[in-house]
Design an enzyme around this catalytic site. Structure first.
Site, short mmCIF file in Angstrom:
data_model
loop_
_atom_site.label_atom_id
_atom_site.label_comp_id
_atom_site.label_asym_id
_atom_site.label_seq_id
_atom_site.Cartn_x
_atom_site.Cartn_y
_atom_site.Cartn_z
N PRO A 291 43.08 46.00 15.40
CA PRO A 291 42.55 47.33 16.37
C PRO A 291 41.65 48.30 15.54
CG PRO A 291 45.02 46.94 16.54
CD PRO A 291 44.67 46.16 15.45
N GLU A 292 41.05 49.21 16.24
CA GLU A 292 40.47 50.23 15.76
C GLU A 292 41.50 51.20 15.31
OE1 GLU A 292 37.61 53.94 17.69
OE2 GLU A 292 38.63 52.54 19.10
N ALA A 293 41.09 51.73 14.04
CA ALA A 293 41.88 52.88 13.54
C ALA A 293 43.45 52.59 13.34
CB ALA A 293 42.00 54.11 14.61
N LYS B 143 31.49 53.83 12.81
CA LYS B 143 31.32 54.18 13.82
C LYS B 143 30.19 55.31 13.95
CE LYS B 143 34.14 54.91 18.39
NZ LYS B 143 35.48 55.33 18.89
#
Length: 315
Positions: free
Chosen positions: A46-48, A138
């Site tokens: 996942p993101e982060a 991002k």
């Protein structure tokens, strides 16, 4: 040009150990090993994931106000971020090399220049030998993310080559930027990764749209998070008081190039989704639609993408 006709993917839906880099790396290494044991050749996080998406935390801010307790939590968050290179990246690389798989990892990255005060939401692409093949920062942090993350530039619109075709993508709401998607399609992405923090139903429509528009497989990974997963000694822990126990329900999914679900969405639990992708579907899907081929109109529309790194001081 790809040399394989299929690839087994593993999509991780799990929480990081928020603001604890060492334990988050430990968990990432365990999950990489688990996915590899199930035959995954491409593993998406996942993101982060390293070391956390601080959902619902305001870091002591309001318009015109920054409170001391918020700075304290911010410092803790900064210290749990990842430098490239670092000993934590080395540990991750070793686990990936043992797994012999491509890995896409969402991290919070410390800046590599200047004061190193800025953090970025970043996707890192690893090869099966554990080597870093590229990263993407991002471009536009969303809403309150703008408080805690900086903006990437066009130099990290990364797409990597693999035996399974080109792998690349955008993070979360970057995928609502039509021109950014167009750049990814033009780079020839056939496996499009969308690490995210968006657990809403509308995100699923976005995944299906990208698959249909790009005629590519779409791999979306998101954290599953509850309040119990947060450290209780945060200076601003009271920010969570009015939040539900389940802070992020998940929604990881694997979509084929015609917008159909292969696996997922997975909700209300941690887990790993697996699927064997038939890569011949990519060409077959582009028979009637190819956004950068016979459906493009370069005589009418053109897009200029600046991929030069940007610095505020030049010597």
């Amino acid at each position: 040009m790809r040399s394989a006709s299929s690839v087994r993917v593993g999509v991780v839906q799990a929480s990081s150990v928020l603001m604890d880099l060492e334990q988050s790396v430990d968990k990432a290494c365990r999950l990489i090993g688990e996915a590899a044991q199930s035959g995954a050749q491409l593993i998406v996080f996942p993101e982060a994931f390293l070391s956390g998406y601080p959902r619902a935390l305001a870091f002591g801010t309001a318009v015109g106000i920054r409170r001391p307790e918020g700075r304290k939590d911010w410092g803790r968050y900064w210290r749990s971020a990842v430098s490239i290179p670092s000993s934590q990246m080395d540990r991750l690389s070793a686990a990936i090399s043992q797994a012999n798989a491509y890995v896409v990892m969402g991290i919070i990255e410390r800046a590599d220049h200047g004061s190193q005060g800025t953090l970025y939401g970043t996707t890192v692409y690893f090869g099966p030998g554990g080597e870093v093949l590229g990263k993407h920062r991002k471009l536009k942090p969303t809403a309150s993310e703008r408080l805690i993350w900086g903006e990437g530039d066009g130099s990290t619109l990364t797409v990597i080559d693999s035996p399974y075709g080109k792998i690349g993508g955008l993070i979360c709401w970057e995928n609502y930027m039509p021109l950014a998607r167009a750049a990814m399609y033009e780079k020839g992405v056939s496996i499009y990764v969308t690490p995210t923090a968006d657990a809403r139903d509308t995100w699923q429509a976005t995944l299906q749209h990208i698959a249909c528009e790009g005629r590519c497989f779409v791999i979306s990974s998101i954290q599953y998070m509850t309040k119990e997963m947060y450290p209780t000694d945060l200076a601003c822990y009271q920010d969570l008081e009015d939040e539900p126990m389940e802070l992020c329900r998940g929604g990881s999914a694997i979509i084929d190039p015609l917008g159909r679900y292969i696996e997922g969405p997975l909700y209300h639990e941690e887990g790993i989704l697996y699927a064997d992708l038939d890569l011949t579907q990519i060409e077959e899907s582009r028979f009637d639609f190819d956004s950068t081929g016979h459906y493009a109109r370069p005589d009418v529309f053109t897009l200029l993408v600046d991929e030069q790194p940007k610095k505020s001081v030049k010597f």
